[in-house]
Design a protein around this motif. Structure first.
Motif, mmCIF file in Angstrom:
data_model
loop_
_atom_site.group_PDB
_atom_site.id
_atom_site.type_symbol
_atom_site.label_atom_id
_atom_site.label_comp_id
_atom_site.label_asym_id
_atom_site.label_seq_id
_atom_site.Cartn_x
_atom_site.Cartn_y
_atom_site.Cartn_z
ATOM 1 N N ALA A 133 -1.481 26.817 7.741
ATOM 2 C CA ALA A 133 -0.592 26.737 8.905
ATOM 3 C C ALA A 133 0.543 27.758 8.809
ATOM 4 N N GLY A 134 0.219 28.927 8.280
ATOM 5 C CA GLY A 134 1.199 30.008 8.226
ATOM 6 C C GLY A 134 2.210 29.882 7.106
ATOM 7 N N ARG A 135 2.028 28.891 6.245
ATOM 8 C CA ARG A 135 2.976 28.719 5.138
ATOM 9 C C ARG A 135 2.224 28.810 3.820
ATOM 10 N N SER A 136 2.885 29.399 2.836
ATOM 11 C CA SER A 136 2.206 29.532 1.539
ATOM 12 C C SER A 136 2.115 28.157 0.863
ATOM 13 N N ASN A 137 1.114 28.026 -0.001
ATOM 14 C CA ASN A 137 0.970 26.790 -0.774
ATOM 15 C C ASN A 137 2.221 26.544 -1.618
ATOM 16 N N LEU A 138 2.769 27.632 -2.102
ATOM 17 C CA LEU A 138 3.965 27.543 -2.942
ATOM 18 C C LEU A 138 5.107 26.858 -2.181
ATOM 19 N N GLU A 139 5.276 27.283 -0.940
ATOM 20 C CA GLU A 139 6.338 26.736 -0.090
ATOM 21 C C GLU A 139 6.040 25.264 0.234
ATOM 22 N N SER A 140 4.787 24.997 0.600
ATOM 23 C CA SER A 140 4.402 23.610 0.947
ATOM 24 C C SER A 140 4.593 22.676 -0.239
ATOM 25 N N LEU A 141 4.214 23.149 -1.422
ATOM 26 C CA LEU A 141 4.345 22.312 -2.623
ATOM 27 C C LEU A 141 5.802 21.953 -2.875
ATOM 28 N N LYS A 142 6.654 22.956 -2.820
ATOM 29 C CA LYS A 142 8.077 22.715 -3.088
ATOM 30 C C LYS A 142 8.647 21.704 -2.093
ATOM 31 N N ARG B 288 0.858 -1.193 0.000
ATOM 32 C CA ARG B 288 0.000 0.000 0.000
ATOM 33 C C ARG B 288 0.896 1.245 0.000
ATOM 34 N N PRO B 289 0.712 2.106 -0.993
ATOM 35 C CA PRO B 289 1.576 3.289 -1.042
ATOM 36 C C PRO B 289 1.061 4.382 -0.107
ATOM 37 N N SER B 290 1.984 5.170 0.387
ATOM 38 C CA SER B 290 1.589 6.322 1.187
ATOM 39 C C SER B 290 1.142 7.431 0.241
ATOM 40 N N VAL B 291 0.034 8.041 0.553
ATOM 41 C CA VAL B 291 -0.477 9.131 -0.271
ATOM 42 C C VAL B 291 -0.650 10.371 0.590
ATOM 43 N N ILE B 292 -0.086 11.464 0.128
ATOM 44 C CA ILE B 292 -0.240 12.750 0.823
ATOM 45 C C ILE B 292 -1.010 13.674 -0.116
ATOM 46 N N TRP B 293 -2.076 14.258 0.399
ATOM 47 C CA TRP B 293 -2.988 15.027 -0.446
ATOM 48 C C TRP B 293 -3.055 16.453 0.094
ATOM 49 N N LEU B 294 -2.582 17.403 -0.686
ATOM 50 C CA LEU B 294 -2.585 18.795 -0.234
ATOM 51 C C LEU B 294 -3.577 19.637 -1.038
ATOM 52 N N PRO B 295 -4.490 20.304 -0.358
ATOM 53 C CA PRO B 295 -5.421 21.186 -1.066
ATOM 54 C C PRO B 295 -4.902 22.619 -1.088
ATOM 55 N N PHE B 296 -4.880 23.236 -2.264
ATOM 56 C CA PHE B 296 -4.412 24.628 -2.365
ATOM 57 C C PHE B 296 -5.590 25.542 -2.692
ATOM 58 N N GLN B 297 -5.450 26.355 -3.758
ATOM 59 C CA GLN B 297 -6.558 27.278 -4.109
ATOM 60 C C GLN B 297 -7.659 26.468 -4.795
ATOM 61 N N ILE C 25 -0.742 14.100 -4.005
ATOM 62 C CA ILE C 25 -1.905 14.581 -4.768
ATOM 63 C C ILE C 25 -2.117 16.052 -4.419
ATOM 64 N N ILE C 26 -2.264 16.866 -5.431
ATOM 65 C CA ILE C 26 -2.538 18.289 -5.210
ATOM 66 C C ILE C 26 -3.878 18.616 -5.852
ATOM 67 N N ASP C 27 -4.784 19.243 -5.123
ATOM 68 C CA ASP C 27 -5.926 19.848 -5.801
ATOM 69 C C ASP C 27 -5.913 21.339 -5.508
ATOM 70 N N GLY C 28 -6.264 22.102 -6.520
ATOM 71 C CA GLY C 28 -6.192 23.557 -6.403
ATOM 72 C C GLY C 28 -4.950 24.098 -7.081
ATOM 73 N N SER C 29 -5.050 25.350 -7.500
ATOM 74 C CA SER C 29 -3.904 25.979 -8.159
ATOM 75 C C SER C 29 -2.963 26.556 -7.105
ATOM 76 N N VAL C 30 -1.799 26.984 -7.565
ATOM 77 C CA VAL C 30 -0.798 27.520 -6.647
ATOM 78 C C VAL C 30 -0.727 29.039 -6.837
ATOM 79 N N ALA C 31 -1.020 29.755 -5.757
ATOM 80 C CA ALA C 31 -0.939 31.217 -5.830
ATOM 81 C C ALA C 31 0.521 31.632 -5.755
ATOM 82 N N THR C 32 0.936 32.463 -6.704
ATOM 83 C CA THR C 32 2.341 32.905 -6.689
ATOM 84 C C THR C 32 2.474 34.401 -6.408
ATOM 85 N N GLY C 33 1.333 35.125 -6.499
ATOM 86 C CA GLY C 33 1.369 36.563 -6.242
ATOM 87 C C GLY C 33 1.768 36.853 -4.803
ATOM 88 N N LEU C 34 2.494 37.945 -4.583
ATOM 89 C CA LEU C 34 2.960 38.327 -3.236
ATOM 90 C C LEU C 34 3.654 37.152 -2.546
#
Lengths: 361, 140
Positions: free
Chosen positions: A136-145, A51-60, A119-128
């Motif tokens: 949790a105080g971190r941008s989606n951009l940072e979490s994705l990377k 069974r593979p580990s799956v991490i699912w992050l929701p963004f915008q 797994i990512i759902d939602g787009s990644v905001a890059t503005g500002l």
């Protein structure tokens, strides 16, 4: 967390027979356009898979993709979660919250580094610097990377993660981009759709587990098995297109006869997806079957493609509209909107047949 | 203004339209049967992967007819495997535990593969039977 369980062992623990599993694989093979005989090969390989580990992050996102998946008919989300994957992080579905949830995320990433499916759902905001969307105080951009570094593969779920989707629609205030615009060094499978067809994700995971590879992708990173043909290719109204029989309005004789909706703006001919065969709501129907054209939601920038009710043969003129607004200001746009509303209202009060131009802004 | 029942409306639902696509399925089945006879190669067609209307399906079902065998299989929901009027051609419908159709196939085979027990299953069954017999013997 126990990682040595194979699916076969899990199935046996749950009293699931080989034949039950073959049936399950038959439905997946059907979905992934593999030959029906592949169900037996899949059953054998999947049975031995860990069974593979799956991490699912929701963004915008609007959670529509999660809603779609959790209402999938077969295989069910329960089956997917408990029998096929180890879903170690998913904010909407997990019981943990706050610091506990963040700890679970980082523990899963550390424990399965290099092996988990992200797994990512939602787009990644890059503005500002990504400040428009933070968890949790971190941008989606940072979490994705950070999460992408240890992922074996990434699944961009939905049109937002795949292509930027509605958050990216003009004027794109948050600087929304797709996952593939940020991550360049990992295999990415795009599963677009607004929302995407639920069982496609299970099919992709099953193929990953069965063959150890991701499915063959098209030039936009979508699985060819699902996105290999247009809605139009598989549409039951296609014979009417070939015969030149088109509904001209939503309530004319052609519409009642079930003729092709091309002239009413159907985007089926340029939209690659499996809605016409997989269908929705427990395989009940799909939009065209309900009398509305396809809006092309699994294609990039579908929201800005020039109008849902404009036939593909008509020139799209978003540039003209944009220029008008730029020159004359927003008031012109408001005036156009009022004028169109008035037209719609007049048609309604006179019991006129609603025409294409009444529906267009 | 006419009342609603005076307006001539003829609604043709998707389920009533023959698209002509089922003809091709019949031809494909004939080819598969020949392969089965000549080389023993089994084949199957995923009916849900085809753009068949309801009327196409009814037409196809009528063309295929019914044979002498119908097998009910209970494994995570019911499956029905029906021999058509053409021996070696089976209509297979798998349902899940909530009675929803999860796969619908035409299988061309002497016996559908899912019916034949797996070697491992037979081995386990054999071991279980031996244990049962041993227990009975010990009990006597």
């Amino acid at each position: 967390m126990e990682r040595s369980d194979t699916l076969q062992e899990k199935m046996e623990q749950n009293g699931m027979s080989r034949r039950t599993f073959i049936k399950y694989c038959a439905s997946l093979a059907s979905l992934m356009a593999l030959p029906p005989s592949a169900a037996y090969a899949m059953a054998e390989a999947l049975g031995k898979a860990k069974r593979p580990s799956v991490i699912w992050l929701p963004f915008q996102e609007c959670t529509g993709c999660t809603e779609s998946i959790t209402r999938s008919h077969s295989p069910s989300i329960e089956g997917m979660i408990f029998d096929m994957i180890s879903l170690d992080y998913q904010e909407t579905l997990m019981a943990a919250a706050g610091h506990q949830a963040e700890e679970a995320l980082h523990a899963a990433m550390k424990e399965n580094y290099g092996k988990y499916v992200l797994i990512i759902d939602g787009s990644v905001a890059t503005g500002l610097d990504g400040a428009y969307s933070c968890i949790a105080g971190r941008s989606n951009l940072e979490s994705l990377k950070e999460a992408a570094k240890g992922a074996a593969a990434i699944i961009a779920l939905g049109s937002c993660a795949s292509f930027g989707g509605i958050p990216k629609a003009n004027p794109n205030p948050t600087g929304a981009v797709a996952v593939s615009d940020i991550i360049k060094d990992k295999p990415i499978v795009n599963i677009p759709g607004c929302p995407p067809i639920p069982v496609v994700i299970t099919g992709v995971l099953a193929q990953f587990l069965t063959f150890g590879t991701l499915p063959e992708l098209d030039k936009l990173g979508r699985p060819k098995a699902v996105y290999g043909e247009t809605i139009h290719d598989r549409c039951y109204r296609r014979p009417f297109y070939d015969q030149g029989k088109f509904a001209k309005t939503f309530d004319d004789e052609g519409a009642r006869q079930g003729w092709c909706l091309f002239e009413l703006g159907c985007k089926g001919p340029v939209t690659y997806n499996a809605c016409a065969t997989t269908k929705w709501n427990d395989s009940t129907s799909f939009p065209i079957e309900s009398g509305h054209g396809c809006i092309g939601c699994s294609e990039p920038d579908f929201w800005d493609a020039g109008g849902f009710y404009k036939a593909l043969s008509m020139p799209a003129d978003p540039l003209k509209m944009a220029a008008t607004a730029a020159v004359a200001g927003a008031a012109v746009g408001v005036a156009i909107s009022f004028a169109n509303r008035a037209k719609k209202g007049a048609a309604k009060s006179a019991h006129e047949t609603t025409k294409l131009e009444d529906l267009e802004k | 203004m006419p009342s609603i029942d005076q307006i001539p409306i003829s609604i043709v639902s998707p389920d009533e339209m023959l698209t002509g696509q089922a003809d091709a399925v019949l031809t494909e089945i004939a080819g598969m049967l020949k392969r089965l006879l000549d080389d023993g190669i089994e084949g199957s067609i995923d009916l849900r992967g085809l753009a068949l209307s309801g009327a196409d399906r009814v037409w196809l079902e009528k063309q295929l007819g019914r044979g002498e065998v119908e097998i009910m299989l209970e494994a995570g929901g019911w499956s029905v495997l029906t021999e058509t009027a053409y021996p070696g051609v089976w209509k297979v419908m798998h349902r899940d535990d909530r009675d929803r159709v999860v796969a619908e196939l035409i299988e061309v085979a002497f016996v559908p593969a899912i019916i034949r027990p797996d070697n491992g299953d037979v081995k386990k069954g054999h071991e279980s039977l031996l244990l049962n017999l041993k227990a009975k013997t010990a009990g006597v």
